[in-house]
Design a protein around this motif. Structure first.
Motif, PDB file in Angstrom:
ATOM      1  N   TYR A 268       0.809  -1.164   0.116  1.00  0.00           N
ATOM      2  CA  TYR A 268      -0.028  -0.035   0.183  1.00  0.00           C
ATOM      3  C   TYR A 268       0.770   1.060   0.143  1.00  0.00           C
ATOM      4  O   TYR A 268       0.641   2.313  -0.695  1.00  0.00           O
ATOM      5  CB  TYR A 268      -0.828   0.073   1.350  1.00  0.00           C
TER       6      TYR A 268
ATOM      7  N   SER B  76       4.023   1.621  -1.263  1.00  0.00           N
ATOM      8  CA  SER B  76       4.528   1.560  -2.403  1.00  0.00           C
ATOM      9  C   SER B  76       3.532   2.389  -3.628  1.00  0.00           C
ATOM     10  O   SER B  76       3.848   3.057  -4.377  1.00  0.00           O
ATOM     11  CB  SER B  76       5.307   0.406  -2.916  1.00  0.00           C
ATOM     12  N   GLN B  77       2.560   1.730  -3.548  1.00  0.00           N
ATOM     13  CA  GLN B  77       1.261   2.435  -4.433  1.00  0.00           C
ATOM     14  C   GLN B  77       1.206   3.561  -4.053  1.00  0.00           C
ATOM     15  O   GLN B  77       1.017   4.492  -4.928  1.00  0.00           O
ATOM     16  CB  GLN B  77      -0.042   1.408  -4.144  1.00  0.00           C
ATOM     17  N   GLY B  78       1.040   4.148  -3.019  1.00  0.00           N
ATOM     18  CA  GLY B  78       0.760   5.653  -2.521  1.00  0.00           C
ATOM     19  C   GLY B  78       2.152   6.203  -2.937  1.00  0.00           C
ATOM     20  O   GLY B  78       1.764   7.726  -3.481  1.00  0.00           O
ATOM     21  N   ASP B  79       3.347   5.798  -2.878  1.00  0.00           N
ATOM     22  CA  ASP B  79       4.199   6.686  -3.260  1.00  0.00           C
ATOM     23  C   ASP B  79       4.421   6.724  -4.828  1.00  0.00           C
ATOM     24  O   ASP B  79       4.623   8.007  -5.305  1.00  0.00           O
ATOM     25  CB  ASP B  79       5.599   6.049  -2.899  1.00  0.00           C
ATOM     26  N   ALA B  80       4.124   5.619  -5.548  1.00  0.00           N
ATOM     27  CA  ALA B  80       3.954   6.037  -7.216  1.00  0.00           C
ATOM     28  C   ALA B  80       2.753   6.660  -7.466  1.00  0.00           C
ATOM     29  O   ALA B  80       3.064   7.585  -8.141  1.00  0.00           O
ATOM     30  CB  ALA B  80       3.701   4.377  -7.655  1.00  0.00           C
ATOM     31  N   LYS B  81       1.687   6.681  -6.783  1.00  0.00           N
ATOM     32  CA  LYS B  81       0.632   7.486  -6.986  1.00  0.00           C
ATOM     33  C   LYS B  81       0.904   9.064  -6.875  1.00  0.00           C
ATOM     34  O   LYS B  81       0.785  10.018  -7.513  1.00  0.00           O
ATOM     35  CB  LYS B  81      -0.508   7.261  -6.253  1.00  0.00           C
ATOM     36  N   LYS B  82       1.833   9.367  -5.724  1.00  0.00           N
ATOM     37  CA  LYS B  82       2.223  10.562  -5.306  1.00  0.00           C
ATOM     38  C   LYS B  82       3.194  11.315  -6.423  1.00  0.00           C
ATOM     39  O   LYS B  82       3.065  12.504  -6.840  1.00  0.00           O
ATOM     40  CB  LYS B  82       2.700  10.528  -3.901  1.00  0.00           C
ATOM     41  N   ARG B  83       4.200  10.354  -7.039  1.00  0.00           N
ATOM     42  CA  ARG B  83       4.949  10.613  -7.819  1.00  0.00           C
ATOM     43  C   ARG B  83       4.419  11.122  -9.092  1.00  0.00           C
ATOM     44  O   ARG B  83       4.514  11.952 -10.214  1.00  0.00           O
ATOM     45  CB  ARG B  83       6.118   9.843  -8.251  1.00  0.00           C
ATOM     46  N   GLU B  84       3.207  10.233  -9.599  1.00  0.00           N
ATOM     47  CA  GLU B  84       2.587  10.547 -10.781  1.00  0.00           C
ATOM     48  C   GLU B  84       1.821  11.864 -10.642  1.00  0.00           C
ATOM     49  O   GLU B  84       1.859  12.641 -11.682  1.00  0.00           O
ATOM     50  CB  GLU B  84       1.658   9.449 -10.947  1.00  0.00           C
ATOM     51  N   ILE B  85       1.324  12.212  -9.556  1.00  0.00           N
ATOM     52  CA  ILE B  85       0.589  13.219  -9.485  1.00  0.00           C
ATOM     53  C   ILE B  85       1.450  14.457  -9.394  1.00  0.00           C
ATOM     54  O   ILE B  85       1.064  15.470 -10.061  1.00  0.00           O
ATOM     55  CB  ILE B  85      -0.197  13.147  -8.067  1.00  0.00           C
TER      56      ILE B  85
ATOM     57  N   GLN C  58       2.626  15.151 -13.071  1.00  0.00           N
ATOM     58  CA  GLN C  58       1.442  15.725 -13.606  1.00  0.00           C
ATOM     59  C   GLN C  58       1.208  17.153 -13.603  1.00  0.00           C
ATOM     60  O   GLN C  58       1.089  18.118 -14.382  1.00  0.00           O
ATOM     61  CB  GLN C  58       0.085  14.920 -13.479  1.00  0.00           C
TER      62      GLN C  58
END
Length: 326
Positions: A234, A236-245, A248
């Motif tokens: 969870y 790791s998924q949060g960090d990846a989503k953070k970097r994606e945001i 963007q």
């Protein structure tokens, strides 16, 4: 001297004592003649006996029970409608079976899951009698019926849980775990109807699932490890989503800044073009003033506080600096 003579002292009556009445002579009683009342005694005895027989052979059928009438041990009647009834004296007997729903606590049992885990399960069942005649014929008593029901529940639960992994059993969110109770209830009723025990299970529920003591610690350790791994996933998924945001947002910011710079450059070029037009229109009216203005602008750019200029005295530039404007 005269000898002492006894003196007669009369006893004075006590005014508080009642005077004794003279006793009347007892008259002999005549013996009771039972022969005179034997008919009345016989009638009363027969009426009392009939009343006792009537009261001891009348029974009441209540709403939440079955009344089973036996004659010489054989069932001759089963009544469930509320009311008052009477059995034949001396040759018939009446017993009661419950009609309401009852709860039976199934004994704890140890089973193996699909992934070879040993667990201890504790169930309870809600059931009721639907056919008293079948129950008496095949199970005889309530205790025997509950015993057979418990055997069927254990067999069905062992089969159902043997097809599931341990995690699926203890996880309430799993769909297979949610339908387990319904499957067990339906299957137990099929077995009871097949053997005609006259009872029906309303619901079978699992109260508790425990591990044997020797397996608890290892399973708890593994569960903690799995939960830690899930938590890391969870994160790791949060960090990846953070970097994606963030990427963007940076991309959109760069696009906005580039668009703003482009628009500012266009506005600035338009302003400079307009200013050049105004300068040309103004300077074309007096070319000499324009030359003077351009020379002064060059002075502000070339001459500073520590600037040293060496010019011939006859140069126009030197003459201007010296104040000779002719």
């Amino acid at each position: 001297m005269e000898p002492n003579k006894p003196q007669n002292n009369p006893v004075k009556p006590n005014p508080w004592e009642k005077p004794l009445k003279p006793k009347k002579p007892k008259t002999p009683r005549e013996p009771i003649n039972f022969k005179k009342y034997w008919k009345l005694i016989t009638v009363l005895s027969l009426a009392l006996f009939a009343l006792i027989i009537l009261l001891t052979n009348v029974y009441v059928v209540k709403e939440n029970e079955y009344r089973v009438v036996r004659q010489f041990g054989e069932v001759v009647g089963i009544y469930e409608e509320p009311g008052i009834r009477m059995k034949t004296p001396f040759i018939q007997s009446v017993s009661t079976l419950p009609k309401y729903q009852m709860t039976y606590d199934v004994s704890e049992a140890e089973i193996n899951t699909k992934d070879k885990k040993r667990i201890i399960i504790d169930n309870y069942a809600v059931w009721h009698v639907v056919n008293p005649r079948e129950l008496i014929t095949n199970a005889v008593t309530i205790v025997n019926a509950e015993s057979r029901m418990e055997e069927f529940i254990y067999s069905v639960v062992r089969t159902e849980l043997g097809q599931l992994n341990y995690d699926e059993i203890i996880n309430d969110e799993n769909s297979s775990r949610g339908s387990l109770n319904d499957n067990v209830t339906a299957r137990v009723n099929e077995l009871l109807e097949k053997d005609q025990y006259g009872i029906r299970v309303v619901d079978v529920r699992m109260k508790r699932t425990d591990l044997p003591e020797e397996n608890e610690q290892s399973v708890y350790t593994r569960m903690i490890s799995e939960r830690d791994s899930t938590a890391q996933d969870y994160l790791s998924q949060g960090d990846a989503k953070k970097r994606e945001i963030e990427a963007q947002a940076d991309r959109e910011a760069q696009e906005v800044i580039a668009s703003a710079k482009k628009e500012a450059a266009l506005i600035q070029s338009e302003g400079e073009s307009e200013a050049a037009k105004i300068y040309n229109a103004s300077f074309s009216k007096d070319p000499e003033f324009y030359e003077l203005y351009r020379s002064l602008q060059s002075y502000t750019k070339t001459i500073g506080d520590d600037t040293v200029i060496i010019l011939p005295s006859d140069s126009p530039y030197a003459q201007i600096l010296s104040g000779n404007l002719e």
